[in-house]
Design an enzyme around this catalytic site. Structure first.
Site, mmCIF file in Angstrom:
data_model
loop_
_atom_site.group_PDB
_atom_site.id
_atom_site.type_symbol
_atom_site.label_atom_id
_atom_site.label_comp_id
_atom_site.label_asym_id
_atom_site.label_seq_id
_atom_site.Cartn_x
_atom_site.Cartn_y
_atom_site.Cartn_z
ATOM 1 N N GLU A 103 5.884 -0.771 -23.047
ATOM 2 C CA GLU A 103 5.714 -1.102 -21.628
ATOM 3 C C GLU A 103 6.993 -1.624 -20.971
ATOM 4 O OE1 GLU A 103 3.998 -5.562 -22.586
ATOM 5 O OE2 GLU A 103 3.901 -4.698 -20.597
ATOM 6 N N THR A 125 4.756 2.199 -29.687
ATOM 7 C CA THR A 125 4.529 0.791 -30.001
ATOM 8 C C THR A 125 3.467 0.714 -31.082
ATOM 9 O OG1 THR A 125 3.562 -1.313 -29.300
ATOM 10 C CG2 THR A 125 3.011 0.564 -27.948
ATOM 11 N N ILE A 126 3.705 -0.168 -32.034
ATOM 12 C CA ILE A 126 2.667 -0.376 -33.062
ATOM 13 C C ILE A 126 1.419 -0.959 -32.419
ATOM 14 C CG2 ILE A 126 4.310 -0.674 -34.955
ATOM 15 C CD1 ILE A 126 3.505 -3.726 -34.856
ATOM 16 N N ASP A 127 1.560 -1.595 -31.240
ATOM 17 C CA ASP A 127 0.429 -2.303 -30.637
ATOM 18 C C ASP A 127 -0.610 -1.362 -30.012
ATOM 19 O OD1 ASP A 127 1.706 -4.673 -31.257
ATOM 20 O OD2 ASP A 127 2.714 -4.788 -29.318
ATOM 21 N N GLY A 170 0.027 -8.263 -32.335
ATOM 22 C CA GLY A 170 -0.815 -7.951 -31.174
ATOM 23 C C GLY A 170 -0.853 -9.154 -30.250
ATOM 24 N N THR A 272 6.478 -6.641 -41.542
ATOM 25 C CA THR A 272 6.172 -5.568 -42.511
ATOM 26 C C THR A 272 5.383 -4.467 -41.797
ATOM 27 O OG1 THR A 272 4.181 -6.713 -43.220
ATOM 28 C CG2 THR A 272 6.119 -6.999 -44.603
ATOM 29 N N ARG A 274 5.926 -3.213 -39.019
ATOM 30 C CA ARG A 274 6.801 -2.334 -38.241
ATOM 31 C C ARG A 274 7.793 -1.575 -39.117
ATOM 32 N NH1 ARG A 274 8.427 -6.003 -33.411
ATOM 33 N NH2 ARG A 274 10.541 -5.549 -34.112
HETATM 34 O O1 F6P Z 1 5.672 -5.133 -29.277
HETATM 35 C C1 F6P Z 1 5.692 -4.944 -30.635
HETATM 36 C C2 F6P Z 1 5.646 -6.246 -31.386
HETATM 37 O O2 F6P Z 1 5.706 -5.948 -32.752
HETATM 38 C C3 F6P Z 1 4.466 -7.164 -31.071
HETATM 39 O O3 F6P Z 1 3.280 -6.828 -31.752
HETATM 40 C C4 F6P Z 1 5.017 -8.498 -31.502
HETATM 41 O O4 F6P Z 1 4.379 -9.563 -30.834
HETATM 42 C C5 F6P Z 1 6.446 -8.405 -31.099
HETATM 43 O O5 F6P Z 1 6.780 -7.039 -31.079
HETATM 44 C C6 F6P Z 1 7.395 -9.141 -32.011
HETATM 45 O O6 F6P Z 1 8.660 -9.062 -31.459
HETATM 46 P P1 F6P Z 1 10.011 -9.429 -32.235
HETATM 47 O O7 F6P Z 1 10.308 -8.296 -33.175
HETATM 48 O O8 F6P Z 1 11.012 -9.512 -31.143
HETATM 49 O O9 F6P Z 1 9.782 -10.693 -32.970
#
Ligand code: F6P
Length: 341
Positions: A103, A125-127, A170, A272, A274
């Protein structure tokens, strides 16, 4: 024609599959030059880039992360950011950009299109919380990783008669919690979309213990207890105004231990979810998105994002895709509730 490609926001498995598809089709079908800008929107702002030839995308289909690097840079928060992008594109002779992101990255892509820069978006996005597409790539891999972790936690929880709380990613959308919790047979699933009552969670946990099973509670990092506030790792905001969430799992495990007298542990899956190689589903989806993004650029259909609708890849307006987050609807949560306790 010369195009630029970039990956912005949190990385996710499948980004390299998109880059590979863009490069293969851009060069083979259209004879374009392709440039990769480094570190999200930072690359077009600072001019950091590398040429992407066919040999640079060999062997990257299965690799997690992104060969271009990523960042949460917001050109609209940096002095002269948009002018810097304009100057870089003019200097590099780049006619259009393909921006792969969630987004935030695609929100910038939309504004840049409004400001006269040709951008096509690819949803990642994984979300899985981007509107206008049924799924984003990266989500399936994250759900697999979380489900495998839950499967493993079942056996150790049962050996020790413990409750195990699994905190998954999430912030505002509980898709990973919902899908991995359902697939992993969780006793309770808690999502940001629905505030939870701690006494109710404790009741479900106790019911599970009564049946000689050890409960697994899956909680999204952005889930909130009734009347409570988000648990923060850091209140510091990034360039898109996000704080860093984390801690709800540990807090809930302590509440459960105190209220039930049973041992309870928390596991935070964190990044992990991601990392590593994308699932076959994500590789295919990412590849199809990349191919279709090239078609959109060839048609000069800027300000659009490629999206999955059923089994088809379609184009939607970036404004539609970024208008609001796609959160878990009440009826989907109700399906999971059947299995609570
Ligand atoms: O937007 C993807 C995401 O993995 C979210 O689920 C999570 O809250 C955020 O990114 C974590 O971000 P960062 O990698 O900057 O800690």
């Amino acid at each position: 024609m010369r195009i630029g490609v970039l990956t912005g926001g949190g990385d996710c498995p499948g980004l390299n599959a998109v880059i590979r598809a863009v490069v293969r089709k851009g060069i083979d079908a259209h004879g374009w030059d392709v440039i990769g800008y480094r570190s999200g929107w930072q690359g077009p702002m600072t001019g950091e880039s590398k040429p992407l030839g066919l040999d640079s995308v060999e062997d990257i289909l299965t690799r997690g992360g992104t060969i271009l690097g990523s960042s949460r840079t917001n050109p609209y928060k940096a002095d002269g950011g948009v002018e810097q992008i304009r100057a870089t594109l003019a200097k590099d002779g780049v006619d259009a950009l393909i921006a792969i992101g969630g987004e935030d990255t695609l929100g910038v892509a939309k504004r840049l299109t409004d400001d006269g820069i040709g951008v096509v978006g690819v949803p990642k996005t994984i979300d899985n919380d981007l509107g206008a597409t049924d799924y984003t790539f990266g989500f399936d891999t994250a759900v697999h990783i979380a489900t495998e972790a839950i499967d493993r936690l079942h056996t150790t929880a049962e050996s020790h008669h413990r409750a195990l709380v699994v905190e998954v990613m999430g912030r505002h959308a509980g898709w990973i919690a919902l899908h991995s919790g359902l697939a992993g047979g969780a006793s309770v699933i808690l999502v940001p979309e629905r505030q939870f009552s701690v006494p109710q969670v404790v009741e479900w946990v106790e019911r599970r213990f009564e049946r000689e099973y050890a409960p697994i509670i899956v909680v999204a990092e952005g889930a909130l207890p009734e009347g409570g506030a988000e648990m923060l790792q850091s209140g510091e905001k990034d360039a898109f105004g996000h704080v860093r969430l984390g801690g709800i799992g540990t807090w809930l495990a302590e509440e459960i231990a105190q209220r039930t007298g049973k041992e309870s542990r928390a596991v935070v899956l964190g990044h992990t979810q991601r990392g590593g190689t994308p699932t076959a589903y994500d590789r295919v989806l990412a590849t199809r998105f990349g191919l279709n993004a090239v078609d959109a650029v060839a048609d000069k259909d800027f300000g659009t994002m490629v999206a999955l609708r059923g089994t088809d890849i379609v184009r939607v307006k970036l404004s539609e895709a970024t208008a609001e987050l796609k959160t878990v609807p009440a009826e989907r949560y109700a399906e999971a509730e059947v299995f609570f306790g």
